[in-house]
Scaffold this motif. Structure first.
Motif, PDB file in Angstrom:
ATOM      1  N   ALA A 136       0.845  -1.211   0.000  1.00 55.84           N
ATOM      2  CA  ALA A 136       0.000   0.000   0.000  1.00 55.84           C
ATOM      3  C   ALA A 136       0.872   1.251   0.000  1.00 55.84           C
ATOM      4  CB  ALA A 136      -0.934  -0.009   1.203  1.00 55.84           C
ATOM      5  N   ASP A 141      -1.343   4.049  -1.889  1.00 55.38           N
ATOM      6  CA  ASP A 141      -2.775   3.743  -1.861  1.00 55.38           C
ATOM      7  C   ASP A 141      -3.375   4.149  -0.512  1.00 55.38           C
ATOM      8  OD1 ASP A 141      -5.308   2.611  -1.898  1.00 55.38           O
ATOM      9  OD2 ASP A 141      -4.638   0.772  -2.884  1.00 55.38           O
ATOM     10  N   GLN A 144      -6.385   1.762   0.622  1.00 52.99           N
ATOM     11  CA  GLN A 144      -6.027   0.438   1.122  1.00 52.99           C
ATOM     12  C   GLN A 144      -5.171   0.507   2.394  1.00 52.99           C
ATOM     13  OE1 GLN A 144      -7.441  -2.196  -0.057  1.00 52.99           O
ATOM     14  NE2 GLN A 144      -6.329  -3.693   1.142  1.00 52.99           N
ATOM     15  N   VAL A 148      -5.078  -2.367   5.524  1.00 50.36           N
ATOM     16  CA  VAL A 148      -3.975  -3.312   5.767  1.00 50.36           C
ATOM     17  C   VAL A 148      -3.232  -2.969   7.059  1.00 50.36           C
ATOM     18  CG1 VAL A 148      -3.768  -4.003   3.348  1.00 50.36           C
ATOM     19  CG2 VAL A 148      -2.405  -2.070   4.204  1.00 50.36           C
TER      20      VAL A 148
END
Length: 191
Positions: A136, A141, A144, A148
């Motif tokens: 990520a 990102d 995301q 995570v």
């Protein structure tokens, strides 16, 4: 021929003399083994004392985990601020400090008194949820990343439970652990 017979006693005497010398030399070598054993015993005692000194100076596992907590918390805020280079830095530091913890105490006892393979647990986390956090970050990102990151905390908690510390419940940090680092990727000061 007479010369050969005359030399024969000389050779015999020389041979006997060399044998006697060899025996004579073998005796001091046997006596020298005792001091060598003493030297080895002294060296072993010195090594044991040095090892104990190092153990006494070694940090506890909690110090290493405090470092992991510091880096993983800062990672959260760097990711939230989309400061991906800083997030990458904190990400890289955290696993290195977990490895340090493993070197400090590689096989702690679990709640049942049995040894826990900390390295095995960490290797699984490192290649799963930690790898997803790294991905990520690399992809920048921001959608995301929180997903995570949270999953990584759940993995951390599973490790805490396996070593008998279920009371160490990680959470999404609410405030940066150290405010001296500017988390703004557009910061212009200091130059």
């Amino acid at each position: 021929m007479k010369l050969g017979f005359r030399l024969l006693p000389l050779f015999t005497c020389a041979f006997a003399l060399s044998g006697a010398l060899a025996c004579r030399q073998a005796q001091p070598a046997a006596k020298a083994a005792v001091p060598a054993d003493d030297a080895a015993a002294k060296e072993l005692a010195t090594m044991k004392a040095d090892i104990q000194t190092l153990k006494d100076k070694a940090t506890s596992a909690s110090v290493a985990m405090a470092d992991v907590s510091f880096h993983w918390s800062n990672l959260w805020f760097a990711g939230q601020n989309k400061n991906w280079p800083l997030a990458n830095y904190y990400y890289s530091e955290a696993p290195n400090h977990v490895r340090w913890l493993i070197r400090i105490n590689p096989i702690p006892k679990g709640p049942d008194g049995m040894p826990v393979d900390l390295k095995g647990i960490f290797d699984a986390i490192d290649t799963s949820t930690f790898a997803a956090v790294k991905s990520a970050i690399d992809k920048k990102d921001s959608v995301q990343f929180p997903v995570v990151y949270k999953a990584s905390l759940e993995s951390c908690y599973s490790c805490h439970k396996s070593v008998g510390r279920p009371y160490l419940r990680p959470q999404i940090p609410k405030a940066p652990p150290q405010t001296i680092i500017n988390l703004d990727p557009a910061a212009t000061w200091p130059q």
